[in-house]
Write a protein that holds these residues in place. Structure first.
Motif, short mmCIF file in Angstrom:
data_model
loop_
_atom_site.label_atom_id
_atom_site.label_comp_id
_atom_site.label_asym_id
_atom_site.label_seq_id
_atom_site.Cartn_x
_atom_site.Cartn_y
_atom_site.Cartn_z
N MET A 1 0.84 -1.18 0.00
CA MET A 1 0.00 0.00 0.00
C MET A 1 0.88 1.24 0.00
SD MET A 1 -3.11 -0.91 0.01
CE MET A 1 -4.57 -0.84 0.95
N ALA A 2 0.41 2.22 -0.72
CA ALA A 2 1.12 3.50 -0.79
C ALA A 2 0.30 4.56 -0.06
CB ALA A 2 1.32 3.89 -2.25
N LYS A 3 0.98 5.54 0.45
CA LYS A 3 0.33 6.68 1.11
C LYS A 3 0.67 7.93 0.32
CE LYS A 3 0.70 4.61 5.65
NZ LYS A 3 -0.48 4.65 6.43
N GLY A 4 -0.36 8.75 0.10
CA GLY A 4 -0.15 9.99 -0.63
C GLY A 4 -1.33 10.91 -0.42
N THR A 5 -1.55 11.81 -1.37
CA THR A 5 -2.58 12.84 -1.26
C THR A 5 -3.49 12.81 -2.47
OG1 THR A 5 -1.04 14.25 -0.04
CG2 THR A 5 -2.97 15.33 -1.01
N THR A 18 -13.88 18.94 0.88
CA THR A 18 -12.48 19.22 1.22
C THR A 18 -11.68 19.39 -0.07
OG1 THR A 18 -10.57 18.49 2.52
CG2 THR A 18 -11.78 16.77 1.33
N HIS A 19 -10.57 20.08 0.03
CA HIS A 19 -9.68 20.27 -1.12
C HIS A 19 -8.76 19.07 -1.32
CE1 HIS A 19 -6.96 22.05 -4.00
NE2 HIS A 19 -5.95 21.89 -3.16
N GLU A 20 -8.34 18.46 -0.21
CA GLU A 20 -7.45 17.31 -0.32
C GLU A 20 -7.57 16.43 0.91
OE1 GLU A 20 -3.62 19.23 -0.86
OE2 GLU A 20 -3.09 18.75 1.20
N GLU A 21 -7.13 15.17 0.73
CA GLU A 21 -7.13 14.21 1.83
C GLU A 21 -6.11 13.13 1.51
OE1 GLU A 21 -11.11 12.75 2.03
OE2 GLU A 21 -11.02 11.81 0.08
N PRO A 22 -5.67 12.41 2.53
CA PRO A 22 -4.69 11.36 2.28
C PRO A 22 -5.31 10.13 1.63
CG PRO A 22 -5.27 11.42 4.59
CD PRO A 22 -5.97 12.57 3.94
N TYR A 23 -4.49 9.39 0.88
CA TYR A 23 -4.90 8.07 0.43
C TYR A 23 -3.94 7.04 1.01
CZ TYR A 23 -1.29 8.08 -3.34
OH TYR A 23 -0.13 8.11 -4.06
N ASP A 24 -4.43 5.84 1.14
CA ASP A 24 -3.65 4.69 1.58
C ASP A 24 -4.15 3.53 0.73
OD1 ASP A 24 -2.15 2.79 2.87
OD2 ASP A 24 -3.01 3.12 4.85
N ALA A 25 -3.57 3.36 -0.44
CA ALA A 25 -4.08 2.41 -1.42
C ALA A 25 -2.97 2.00 -2.37
CB ALA A 25 -5.23 3.04 -2.21
N GLY A 26 -3.15 0.84 -2.97
CA GLY A 26 -2.17 0.36 -3.94
C GLY A 26 -2.44 0.82 -5.35
N LEU A 28 -5.23 3.20 -8.15
CA LEU A 28 -6.18 4.31 -8.25
C LEU A 28 -7.59 3.83 -7.94
CD1 LEU A 28 -6.86 7.23 -8.90
CD2 LEU A 28 -6.88 6.59 -11.33
N ALA A 29 -7.96 2.64 -8.40
CA ALA A 29 -9.30 2.11 -8.13
C ALA A 29 -9.54 1.98 -6.63
CB ALA A 29 -9.49 0.76 -8.81
N GLU A 30 -8.55 1.49 -5.89
CA GLU A 30 -8.70 1.36 -4.44
C GLU A 30 -8.82 2.72 -3.76
OE1 GLU A 30 -5.18 -0.82 -3.40
OE2 GLU A 30 -5.98 -2.72 -4.15
N ARG A 64 -6.83 4.27 -19.20
CA ARG A 64 -6.35 3.07 -18.52
C ARG A 64 -7.31 2.66 -17.41
NH1 ARG A 64 -0.75 4.41 -16.21
NH2 ARG A 64 -1.52 6.54 -16.33
N ALA A 65 -7.48 1.37 -17.24
CA ALA A 65 -8.30 0.85 -16.14
C ALA A 65 -7.69 1.29 -14.82
CB ALA A 65 -8.37 -0.67 -16.20
N HIS A 66 -8.51 1.82 -13.93
CA HIS A 66 -8.02 2.33 -12.66
C HIS A 66 -7.37 1.24 -11.81
CE1 HIS A 66 -10.86 6.04 -12.92
NE2 HIS A 66 -9.97 5.99 -13.88
N GLU A 67 -7.78 -0.01 -12.03
CA GLU A 67 -7.18 -1.14 -11.31
C GLU A 67 -5.72 -1.35 -11.72
OE1 GLU A 67 -10.04 -1.35 -13.07
OE2 GLU A 67 -11.51 -1.55 -11.46
N SER A 68 -5.36 -0.88 -12.91
CA SER A 68 -4.00 -1.09 -13.40
C SER A 68 -3.06 0.08 -13.10
CB SER A 68 -4.02 -1.32 -14.92
OG SER A 68 -4.34 -0.11 -15.61
#
Length: 86
Positions: A1-5, A18-26, A28-30, A64-68
């Motif tokens: 899993m990656a962490k970002g914004t 909100t303007h932004e929030e963190p993600y914790d996903a591997g 884009l689909a997740e 591109r498929a978001h899962e990829s």
């Protein structure tokens, strides 16, 4: 899993509340699924995000498929809804 914004623009920002929030996903689909599932977000957010374009660290996702689409640790996902005007 990656962490970002994840950053939201225009109608996506309004629907997310909100303007932004963190993600914790591997992928884009997740990340998108987690954002849609957040408490207090209704169908308008899902509708806007479903019509949006995405950039990952400035690179267009395009068709591109978001899962990829793998997300980088420390990356930035831009959620760009369709814009009106010129």
């Amino acid at each position: 899993m990656a962490k970002g914004t994840m950053r939201y623009w225009a109608a996506a920002k309004a629907a997310a509340g909100t303007h932004e929030e963190p993600y914790d996903a591997g992928t884009l689909a997740e990340a998108v699924a987690a954002a849609v599932a957040k408490e207090g977000r209704g169908g308008e957010f899902q509708r806007v995000v479903g019509r949006s374009s995405f950039l990952v660290d400035g690179e267009p996702v395009g068709s591109r498929a978001h899962e990829s689409v793998l997300l980088p640790d420390g990356g930035v996902v831009e959620v760009l809804p369709p814009f009106a005007g010129g």
